[in-house]
Design an enzyme around this catalytic site. Structure first.
Site, PDB file in Angstrom:
ATOM      1  N   LYS A 179      17.500 -20.396  58.163  1.00  0.00           N
ATOM      2  CA  LYS A 179      18.764 -21.015  57.482  1.00  0.00           C
ATOM      3  C   LYS A 179      19.261 -19.949  56.255  1.00  0.00           C
ATOM      4  O   LYS A 179      20.558 -19.896  55.835  1.00  0.00           O
ATOM      5  CB  LYS A 179      18.298 -22.326  56.675  1.00  0.00           C
ATOM      6  N   ALA A 230      13.217 -31.290  45.127  1.00  0.00           N
ATOM      7  CA  ALA A 230      14.117 -30.279  44.481  1.00  0.00           C
ATOM      8  C   ALA A 230      13.691 -29.076  45.431  1.00  0.00           C
ATOM      9  O   ALA A 230      14.030 -27.761  45.118  1.00  0.00           O
ATOM     10  CB  ALA A 230      13.487 -29.790  43.197  1.00  0.00           C
ATOM     11  N   GLY A 231      13.573 -29.279  46.801  1.00  0.00           N
ATOM     12  CA  GLY A 231      13.403 -28.167  47.829  1.00  0.00           C
ATOM     13  C   GLY A 231      15.014 -27.917  48.576  1.00  0.00           C
ATOM     14  O   GLY A 231      15.772 -28.238  47.771  1.00  0.00           O
ATOM     15  N   TYR A 237      13.357 -39.741  58.767  1.00  0.00           N
ATOM     16  CA  TYR A 237      13.733 -40.523  59.893  1.00  0.00           C
ATOM     17  C   TYR A 237      12.791 -40.978  60.804  1.00  0.00           C
ATOM     18  O   TYR A 237      12.884 -41.710  61.615  1.00  0.00           O
ATOM     19  CB  TYR A 237      15.001 -39.928  60.499  1.00  0.00           C
TER      20      TYR A 237
HETATM   21  P1  ATR Z   1      12.676 -29.145  52.076  1.00  0.00           P
HETATM   22  O1  ATR Z   1      13.251 -27.927  52.352  1.00  0.00           O
HETATM   23  O2  ATR Z   1      12.700 -29.910  53.529  1.00  0.00           O
HETATM   24  O3  ATR Z   1      13.357 -29.834  51.078  1.00  0.00           O
HETATM   25  P2  ATR Z   1      10.738 -28.288  50.421  1.00  0.00           P
HETATM   26  O4  ATR Z   1      11.407 -27.099  50.140  1.00  0.00           O
HETATM   27  O5  ATR Z   1       9.137 -27.946  51.122  1.00  0.00           O
HETATM   28  O6  ATR Z   1      11.327 -29.217  51.862  1.00  0.00           O
HETATM   29  O7  ATR Z   1      10.410 -29.410  49.374  1.00  0.00           O
HETATM   30  C1  ATR Z   1       9.584 -30.653  49.338  1.00  0.00           C
HETATM   31  C2  ATR Z   1       9.824 -31.330  47.988  1.00  0.00           C
HETATM   32  O8  ATR Z   1       9.005 -32.345  48.108  1.00  0.00           O
HETATM   33  C3  ATR Z   1       9.404 -30.551  46.866  1.00  0.00           C
HETATM   34  O9  ATR Z   1      10.428 -30.909  45.638  1.00  0.00           O
HETATM   35  C4  ATR Z   1       8.197 -31.150  46.497  1.00  0.00           C
HETATM   36  O10 ATR Z   1       7.797 -31.108  45.443  1.00  0.00           O
HETATM   37  P3  ATR Z   1       7.152 -29.958  44.247  1.00  0.00           P
HETATM   38  O11 ATR Z   1       8.142 -29.186  44.164  1.00  0.00           O
HETATM   39  O12 ATR Z   1       6.282 -30.407  43.221  1.00  0.00           O
HETATM   40  O13 ATR Z   1       6.141 -29.372  45.369  1.00  0.00           O
HETATM   41  C5  ATR Z   1       8.216 -32.547  47.018  1.00  0.00           C
HETATM   42  N1  ATR Z   1       6.932 -33.100  47.537  1.00  0.00           N
HETATM   43  C6  ATR Z   1       6.258 -32.785  48.731  1.00  0.00           C
HETATM   44  N2  ATR Z   1       5.262 -33.518  48.796  1.00  0.00           N
HETATM   45  C7  ATR Z   1       5.219 -34.472  47.887  1.00  0.00           C
HETATM   46  C8  ATR Z   1       4.412 -35.533  47.438  1.00  0.00           C
HETATM   47  N3  ATR Z   1       3.381 -36.079  47.796  1.00  0.00           N
HETATM   48  N4  ATR Z   1       4.855 -36.101  46.206  1.00  0.00           N
HETATM   49  C9  ATR Z   1       6.001 -35.756  45.351  1.00  0.00           C
HETATM   50  N5  ATR Z   1       6.788 -34.914  45.855  1.00  0.00           N
HETATM   51  C10 ATR Z   1       6.311 -34.213  46.833  1.00  0.00           C
END
Ligand code: ATR
Length: 300
Positions: free
Chosen positions: A85, A145-146, A242
């Site tokens: 992407k 924040a991903g 989902y």
């Molecule tokens: P995507 O691109 O699908 O949004 P990503 O970039 O991997 O996925 O982002 C995942 C988000 O979920 C991140 O903000 C992550 O938090 P961190 O920045 O602290 O890593 C959050 N996340 C993943 N697992 C988590 C958990 N068990 N509890 C809280 N937040 C979580």
């Protein structure tokens, strides 16, 4: 005739392919479990359009060749998914303003001389919420924040959200995203951790969106980051997860009497927006929804 197979279920879309059939599809790795082929092919069939939507497995490093090939072969449009992407932005002649800000593209449209890039993920999330309420002026809290939070937050502000708060486990990452949002939008934009501040902010929030994988299969029993005691009846809760359809967060929202939006809605609306970009036609939401539910193994 071709049969298009989806997930564990077979969604059969019989289609006579001729020399005139227009081809669209999806490029990604992995791509075999994508639910986009059944959704799009069901809509093409319903609307009697001579199109077919095909999955293409394209590995990292092959994207440039694949896009060149797609253009040479007269493919009309593509969805782009993981892991391409961001990299795909290097192969475009045009990119929409929001896709440029988001830094990611999930839809390509091929014209004779031009490849244009769009991001329909954020549009999908906005449309899912707008089934229930206008986002104009609303206070919206996004957990995570991903990449998904980034696409959704930019699109929400672009469409007139009043206040956007990014709540993330790693607060530094949330604040990095809000810094970028603030450079482009004037509204009220802030970052916070998953702590008591979130509890406070939820009291007068209009919409809560989860973009983290918390509660996603196979971790259905994971405790949601927000529970019913932190929610109010007028809150709208959207989980972009989902699978399962009703996540722990959505169950908590129901307990609080809040309205819920399952993750399937964003998936449906982002696909419908790609369909519209390629064909100029907005397909019926029920057709996309039925195909997706069947593909996921649910009866719609
Ligand atoms: P995507 O691109 O699908 O949004 P990503 O970039 O991997 O996925 O982002 C995942 C988000 O979920 C991140 O903000 C992550 O938090 P961190 O920045 O602290 O890593 C959050 N996340 C993943 N697992 C988590 C958990 N068990 N509890 C809280 N937040 C979580």
């Amino acid at each position: 005739m071709i049969n298009i197979k989806c997930s564990l279920n077979y969604v059969l879309v019989k289609k006579l392919i001729t020399g005139k059939t227009a081809v669209v599809g999806i490029m990604g790795d992995p791509v075999e479990h994508s639910l986009s082929p059944p959704m799009h092919n069901a809509a093409f069939k319903h609307l009697k359009m001579d199109y077919v939507y095909v999955p293409f497995h394209v590995e990292h490093g092959d994207l440039g060749c694949a896009i060149d090939g797609a253009r040479s072969m007269g493919i009309k449009g593509l969805n782009i998914t993981i892991p391409h992407k961001t990299e795909v932005t290097n192969y475009l002649n045009e990119i929409t303003q929001t896709a440029q800000l988001i830094g990611a593209v999930n839809t390509l449209k091929f014209d004779k001389t031009t490849i244009s890039g769009y991001n329909t993920d954020g549009v999908g999330a906005v449309k899912a919420i707008e089934e229930i309420t206008s986002i104009n002026g609303k206070k919206i809290i996004i957990m995570g924040a991903g990449g998904a939070a980034r696409a959704i937050s930019f699109q929400l502000l672009f469409n007139g959200a009043g206040e956007v708060l990014i709540a993330n486990r790693t607060m530094k990452k949330a604040c990095k995203l809000t810094d970028e949002l603030r450079k482009n939008f004037n509204g009220s934009i802030s970052c916070l951790g998953l702590n008591t501040k979130l509890n406070e902010e939820l009291k007068d929030a209009d919409v809560l969106i989860n973009t983290t994988p918390v509660g996603m299969h196979p971790n259905e029993d994971q405790k949601p980051m927000v529970t019913s005691d932190m929610m109010h009846r007028d809150l709208i809760v959207n989980d972009i997860v989902y699978n399962p359809l009703k996540t722990g967060l959505l169950r908590e929202a129901e307990k609080a009497g809040a309205k819920t939006i399952p993750g399937t809605k964003m998936l449906i609306y982002q696909g419908m927006e790609s369909f519209r970009i390629w064909t100029g036609i907005t397909p019926p939401v029920e057709i996309f929804e039925k195909a997706l539910m069947t593909g996921l193994g649910y009866k719609s």
